[in-house]
Design an enzyme around this catalytic site. Structure first.
Site, PDB file in Angstrom:
ATOM      1  N   GLY A 200      -0.800  35.847  55.181  1.00 39.37           N
ATOM      2  CA  GLY A 200      -2.180  36.049  54.852  1.00 39.37           C
ATOM      3  C   GLY A 200      -2.932  36.238  55.999  1.00 39.37           C
ATOM      4  O   GLY A 200      -2.649  36.125  57.136  1.00 39.37           O
ATOM      5  N   GLY A 202      -6.216  35.877  58.702  1.00 40.63           N
ATOM      6  CA  GLY A 202      -7.055  34.703  59.092  1.00 40.63           C
ATOM      7  C   GLY A 202      -8.285  34.790  58.205  1.00 40.63           C
ATOM      8  O   GLY A 202      -8.707  33.639  57.836  1.00 40.63           O
ATOM      9  N   GLY A 206      -6.710  32.117  56.209  1.00 43.83           N
ATOM     10  CA  GLY A 206      -6.884  30.931  57.442  1.00 43.83           C
ATOM     11  C   GLY A 206      -8.209  30.388  57.097  1.00 43.83           C
ATOM     12  O   GLY A 206      -8.238  29.022  57.243  1.00 43.83           O
ATOM     13  N   GLU A 244      -5.280  25.081  70.850  1.00 42.90           N
ATOM     14  CA  GLU A 244      -4.707  25.751  71.885  1.00 42.90           C
ATOM     15  C   GLU A 244      -4.993  27.118  72.100  1.00 42.90           C
ATOM     16  O   GLU A 244      -4.650  27.872  71.270  1.00 42.90           O
ATOM     17  CB  GLU A 244      -3.219  25.566  71.928  1.00 42.90           C
ATOM     18  CG  GLU A 244      -2.430  25.424  73.297  1.00 42.90           C
ATOM     19  CD  GLU A 244      -2.263  26.861  73.623  1.00 42.90           C
ATOM     20  OE1 GLU A 244      -3.002  27.426  74.469  1.00 42.90           O
ATOM     21  OE2 GLU A 244      -1.099  27.506  73.328  1.00 42.90           O
ATOM     22  N   CYS A 278      -1.001  32.811  76.996  1.00 41.71           N
ATOM     23  CA  CYS A 278      -2.361  31.941  77.378  1.00 41.71           C
ATOM     24  C   CYS A 278      -2.140  31.324  78.826  1.00 41.71           C
ATOM     25  O   CYS A 278      -2.959  31.158  79.573  1.00 41.71           O
ATOM     26  CB  CYS A 278      -2.748  31.021  76.459  1.00 41.71           C
ATOM     27  SG  CYS A 278      -1.194  30.006  75.552  1.00 41.71           S
TER      28      CYS A 278
HETATM   29  P1  NDP Z   1      -6.789  35.278  66.849  1.00 36.31           P
HETATM   30  O1  NDP Z   1      -7.051  34.190  67.365  1.00 36.31           O
HETATM   31  O2  NDP Z   1      -7.915  36.088  65.948  1.00 36.31           O
HETATM   32  O3  NDP Z   1      -5.255  34.916  65.898  1.00 36.31           O
HETATM   33  C1  NDP Z   1      -4.725  33.890  66.019  1.00 36.31           C
HETATM   34  C2  NDP Z   1      -4.362  33.315  64.438  1.00 36.31           C
HETATM   35  O4  NDP Z   1      -5.607  32.985  63.842  1.00 36.31           O
HETATM   36  C3  NDP Z   1      -3.860  34.517  63.385  1.00 36.31           C
HETATM   37  O5  NDP Z   1      -2.849  33.665  62.635  1.00 36.31           O
HETATM   38  C4  NDP Z   1      -4.956  34.927  62.668  1.00 36.31           C
HETATM   39  O6  NDP Z   1      -4.961  35.399  61.507  1.00 36.31           O
HETATM   40  C5  NDP Z   1      -5.800  33.620  62.599  1.00 36.31           C
HETATM   41  N1  NDP Z   1      -7.238  33.766  62.173  1.00 36.31           N
HETATM   42  C6  NDP Z   1      -8.123  34.650  62.604  1.00 36.31           C
HETATM   43  N2  NDP Z   1      -9.248  34.550  62.264  1.00 36.31           N
HETATM   44  C7  NDP Z   1      -9.331  33.261  61.564  1.00 36.31           C
HETATM   45  C8  NDP Z   1     -10.312  32.376  60.857  1.00 36.31           C
HETATM   46  N3  NDP Z   1     -11.623  33.058  61.014  1.00 36.31           N
HETATM   47  N4  NDP Z   1      -9.912  31.269  60.463  1.00 36.31           N
HETATM   48  C9  NDP Z   1      -8.740  30.991  60.357  1.00 36.31           C
HETATM   49  N5  NDP Z   1      -7.780  31.549  60.840  1.00 36.31           N
HETATM   50  C10 NDP Z   1      -7.798  32.881  61.632  1.00 36.31           C
HETATM   51  O7  NDP Z   1      -6.105  36.365  67.827  1.00 36.31           O
HETATM   52  P2  NDP Z   1      -5.778  37.911  67.856  1.00 36.31           P
HETATM   53  O8  NDP Z   1      -4.516  38.312  67.301  1.00 36.31           O
HETATM   54  O9  NDP Z   1      -6.994  38.781  67.222  1.00 36.31           O
HETATM   55  O10 NDP Z   1      -5.830  38.277  69.140  1.00 36.31           O
HETATM   56  C11 NDP Z   1      -7.117  38.387  70.178  1.00 36.31           C
HETATM   57  C12 NDP Z   1      -6.994  37.865  71.588  1.00 36.31           C
HETATM   58  O11 NDP Z   1      -6.953  36.298  71.315  1.00 36.31           O
HETATM   59  C13 NDP Z   1      -5.847  38.026  72.530  1.00 36.31           C
HETATM   60  O12 NDP Z   1      -6.044  39.088  73.465  1.00 36.31           O
HETATM   61  C14 NDP Z   1      -5.680  36.723  73.377  1.00 36.31           C
HETATM   62  O13 NDP Z   1      -6.759  36.902  74.338  1.00 36.31           O
HETATM   63  C15 NDP Z   1      -6.024  35.772  72.284  1.00 36.31           C
HETATM   64  N6  NDP Z   1      -4.751  35.171  71.925  1.00 36.31           N
HETATM   65  C16 NDP Z   1      -4.334  33.951  72.551  1.00 36.31           C
HETATM   66  C17 NDP Z   1      -3.192  33.291  72.050  1.00 36.31           C
HETATM   67  C18 NDP Z   1      -2.690  32.106  72.617  1.00 36.31           C
HETATM   68  O14 NDP Z   1      -1.668  31.728  72.783  1.00 36.31           O
HETATM   69  N7  NDP Z   1      -3.823  31.046  73.034  1.00 36.31           N
HETATM   70  C19 NDP Z   1      -2.206  33.920  71.102  1.00 36.31           C
HETATM   71  C20 NDP Z   1      -3.015  35.116  70.351  1.00 36.31           C
HETATM   72  C21 NDP Z   1      -4.050  35.635  70.867  1.00 36.31           C
HETATM   73  P3  NDP Z   1      -4.590  36.881  61.416  1.00 36.31           P
HETATM   74  O15 NDP Z   1      -4.282  37.430  62.652  1.00 36.31           O
HETATM   75  O16 NDP Z   1      -3.168  37.188  60.964  1.00 36.31           O
HETATM   76  O17 NDP Z   1      -5.731  37.721  60.612  1.00 36.31           O
END
Ligand code: NDP
Length: 471
Positions: A200, A202, A206, A244, A278
């Site tokens: 699903g 986020g 989420g 994290e 990260c």
């Molecule tokens: P997000 O933080 O948005 O996504 C990570 C997870 O959180 C996904 O499963 C996403 O769902 C979910 N999510 C998004 N919004 C919500 C919410 N409001 N409530 C609960 N869950 C939520 O990362 P992005 O994919 O948008 O990437 C953007 C940037 O984030 C990257 O460029 C990087 O800088 C950073 N990032 C850091 C990571 C790390 O390892 N610490 C990993 C990934 C990204 P879905 O995407 O399915 O909608």
């Protein structure tokens, strides 16, 4: 074209209610390779209800029984390593070294947690008090796309070790990898409802998990922006939260470092997982007097970092996961020039011979001011900022002048001096001269890199609550 239409709930694959679908892509070709049906709030509620029923049973199991479950999970995942690696290559596009590491690690993380669980002190006597570490309640995990198997398996392993059931919402962009992994996990024969996986978005699935009153704990890996939203939502019901988040690690090259080895290490730590990590060390701190030599060595070292599809075993930098991430990285490369930094390698143009696919040229910025956005914000691609410093004091000041604090790096010749510098860095981890990862050590960050730690004893304790009985 594959269609993912099911969640994994209550020990079985179950259809997602009719709902929106999201496309799945091969990032090396930009071709659509599938679709995933996105869960609505009812689907999430069904998964949480199953996990709540299972909690009663799993929380009462003896540690030895849970260690046995972890060993079964390890076998189930390990025997599917090849299929998992193939799917990760197609849907995520990471180079072979990272794919092979991820597939192996997904199986071994369960064994690490079994070892932690078996030596853990579940009861402790403190003065007149008997302290018992008890499972925290139903957990939820929300995971990103940059290491789908590793994040799911690490969080699941910790939940099982603690005696909690879990609902996991992976990134929708990793649905094919999630499907292959879930089929493998299913073979481990966990009690129904202990593991539930919902596909699903986020914004819907989420957010439903973070707001759900029956979830006691959230373990999240992803961006700092989303981490902040989760923390706010979780506060309503006082959920325990492990976050994290992002990083902007400094790699300090001290002036007594072996420059050949240090530069090779800097590129490896900067370009890990195509820069979509990260823990990547994306700020390279160089003594001013060595700057010309280090710059030349860094540029020359890029010859060892070919960009290409995962199908080419020679490639060490793969495509960005999505068009959105590709555009984000390109926009930072543009921004760097506008902010006055000098591109000494790479740039906005696509890599030669790669007209399709979300490939980025590995890019080195020199003359970077640590106050600019390219030095402060997480770019999440193969883009490094080279920053000059005067002495060790100055290097520590610049490294710590960051909103993040996940992992820093020190490269130098004198062991005492590298330790002295390392001890002053504000980050959850410091790696000296490319030391290997220690899977049982706590992992997590300071400042805006997150809250809490994962793995080993420290990770296990975040899924537990101490209960004190006074006699
Ligand atoms: P997000 O933080 O948005 O996504 C990570 C997870 O959180 C996904 O499963 C996403 O769902 C979910 N999510 C998004 N919004 C919500 C919410 N409001 N409530 C609960 N869950 C939520 O990362 P992005 O994919 O948008 O990437 C953007 C940037 O984030 C990257 O460029 C990087 O800088 C950073 N990032 C850091 C990571 C790390 O390892 N610490 C990993 C990934 C990204 P879905 O995407 O399915 O909608």
């Amino acid at each position: 074209m594959r269609q993912i239409t099911q969640n994994y709930v209550d020990g079985a694959f179950q259809p997602v209610s009719d709902g929106e679908e999201a496309p799945l892509f091969n990032p090396a070709t930009e071709e659509q390779i599938g679709t995933v049906r996105l869960s609505n709030v009812n689907d999430v509620n069904a998964a949480v209800a199953a996990a709540k029923r299972a909690f009663t049973r799993i929380s009462g199991t003896p540690p030895a029984e849970r260690a046995e479950m972890l060993r079964r999970l390890s076998v189930a995942v390990s025997v599917n390593g090849d299929r998992m690696a193939e799917t990760m290559r197609e849907e995520y596009g990471a180079p072979s070294s990272f794919v092979d590491f991820s597939a192996r690690r997904a199986g071994s993380v369960f064994l690490d947690m079994a070892a932690t669980l078996e030596s853990f002190a579940w009861q402790r006597r403190i003065g007149s008090a008997e302290v018992e570490m008890r499972p925290i309640g139903v957990a939820a995990a929300i995971t990103p796309w940059n290491s789908n198997y590793g994040f799911i398996c690490g969080k699941l392993a910790t939940a099982i070790a603690a005696g909690t059931s879990i609902v996991i919402k992976p990134s929708e962009m990793s649905a094919l990898q999630t499907q292959v992994l879930t089929e493998a996990l299913h073979k481990a024969g966990l009690p129904a409802g202990v593991l539930n996986i919902v596909n699903g978005s986020g914004a819907v699935a989420g957010a439903a998990l973070t707001a759900h009153p029956d979830i006691a704990k959230i373990s999240f890996t992803g961006s700092t922006v989303t981490g902040r939203a989760i923390l706010q939502s979780a506060a309503e019901t006082m959920k325990r939260v492990t976050l994290e988040l992002g990083g902007k690690g400094a790699q300090i090259i001290l002036d007594d470092a072996d420059l050949e080895a240090a530069v090779a290490q800097v590129l490896a730590s900067g370009f890990i997982n195509s820069g979509q990590a990260c823990i990547a060390g994306t700020r390279v701190l160089v003594p001013a007097r060595l700057m010309p030599e280090v710059r030349d060595r860094l540029v020359a070292g890029l010859a060892d970092w070919p960009v290409g599809p995962a199908s080419d075993p020679a490639s060490r930098i793969g495509p960005m996961v999505s068009r959105k991430q590709w555009e984000r990285v390109q926009s930072y490369i543009r921004l760097g020039t506008q902010e006055g930094a000098t591109i000494i390698a790479g740039g906005e143009v696509r890599p030669a011979g790669l007209d399709r696919g979300w490939f980025v040229r590995p890019t080195l910025f020199a003359d970077v001011d640590n106050a600019t956005r390219i030095a402060r914000e997480e770019i999440f691609g193969p883009v490094l900022c080279v920053i000059s410093y005067d002495n060790d004091e100055d290097a520590v000041r610049i490294a710590n002048d960051a909103d993040y604090g996940l992992q820093n790096f020190v490269l130098g010749g004198d062991p005492e001096r590298t330790w002295r510098v390392a001890a002053r860095l504000e980050s959850g981890r410091v790696t000296i001269n490319g030391a290997a990862h220690e899977p049982l050590a706590p992992f997590g960050g300071c400042k805006q890199s997150g809250i809490g730690r994962e793995f080993g004893v420290f990770g296990l304790e975040t899924f537990l609550e101490p209960q004190v009985v006074l006699t």
